[in-house]
Design a protein around this motif. Structure first.
Motif, short mmCIF file in Angstrom:
data_model
loop_
_atom_site.label_atom_id
_atom_site.label_comp_id
_atom_site.label_asym_id
_atom_site.label_seq_id
_atom_site.Cartn_x
_atom_site.Cartn_y
_atom_site.Cartn_z
N GLN A 78 20.96 70.78 68.44
CA GLN A 78 21.94 71.67 67.92
C GLN A 78 23.21 70.98 67.92
N GLU A 81 26.57 71.62 68.38
CA GLU A 81 27.25 71.57 69.57
C GLU A 81 26.93 70.51 70.50
N MET A 107 18.49 71.99 72.77
CA MET A 107 19.90 72.10 73.66
C MET A 107 19.38 71.52 75.05
N ALA A 143 24.72 76.59 74.08
CA ALA A 143 24.20 76.59 72.69
C ALA A 143 23.21 78.01 72.83
#
Length: 230
Positions: free
Chosen positions: A90, A92, A149, A185
């Protein structure tokens, strides 16, 4: 009499040519195995490398994108992620992993980043069979790897302070020390399994619930799924 003898010989030849399936394989997977000559069946794999499911993995992740979810390719200058590691997380999580490496002044080598539900199924299956030295494996649809994540790195002691200062948590120090979860996330693990279920339904006549939940029908579908995808 000659006809009877010939028939018995034919049946014996057919039986001897069938693939043997051990009772332990049947019990551990809770499915009825079958073999298709020349075709890679996911649940039959015992090679301890999830890259055998790379074709199906690409289809599942592509389906997730079509469902509105996004993953970012990891920065190759700071993050090394070679097969069977899939080079995405993801957005981030990918950004903070890169920042952790930059702050450390070194590149980080991963054994795993995002996983498809097919790859997670193999991890769970091999763990269930006591294979491949896997200390911990979540059922498909519940792993943070499926959500893009989580990362695994063999150099976890070296990276501990850098990763934890950038939002990664070391949640399983005893039975899965290589594993770090990014804490900020969205949990997409069920969406990953749902993507597989949708693909299965679009390509087979044996429809299952596309709800992102693990159950016997989904387990059976994953067992019989083609490693290279449909």
């Amino acid at each position: 009499m000659k006809f009877v003898v010939a028939l018995v010989a034919l049946v014996a030849t057919a039986v001897s040519g069938m693939e043997e399936v051990s009772s332990s394989d049947v019990n551990s997977t809770n499915v009825t195995p079958f073999h298709v000559e020349g075709k890679c069946i996911l649940g039959e794999q015992r090679g301890c490398s999830s890259d055998v499911a790379l074709g199906l993995t690409k289809q599942i992740l592509k389906k997730m994108v079509a469902m509105g979810h996004e993953f970012s390719t990891l920065d190759s200058q700071w993050i090394k992620c070679s097969s069977p590691c899939v080079n995405q997380l993801q957005t981030e999580a990918a950004k903070h992993l890169k920042n952790a490496a930059k702050d450390k002044g070194d590149y980080i080598t991963l054994q795993s980043a995002v996983r498809s539900s097919a790859q997670q199924y193999l991890m769970w299956l091999w763990h269930d069979l006591g294979m491949c030295g896997i200390g911990l494996a979540a059922k498909p649809g519940t792993s943070n790897h499926e959500g893009g994540m989580a990362v695994d790195t063999g150099y976890y002691d070296y990276w501990m302070s850098a990763l934890t200062s950038h939002g990664f948590q070391h949640n399983y120090p005893s039975n899965d020390p290589v594993h770090f979860d990014y804490s900020n996330a969205v949990d997409l693990a069920r969406e990953n399994l749902k993507a597989f279920q949708k693909l299965h339904n679009a390509n087979t006549n044996n429809k299952i619930d596309a709800d992102g939940l693990w159950g016997s029908d989904t387990q059976n579908a994953l067992y019989h799924a083609p490693c290279n995808g449909w």
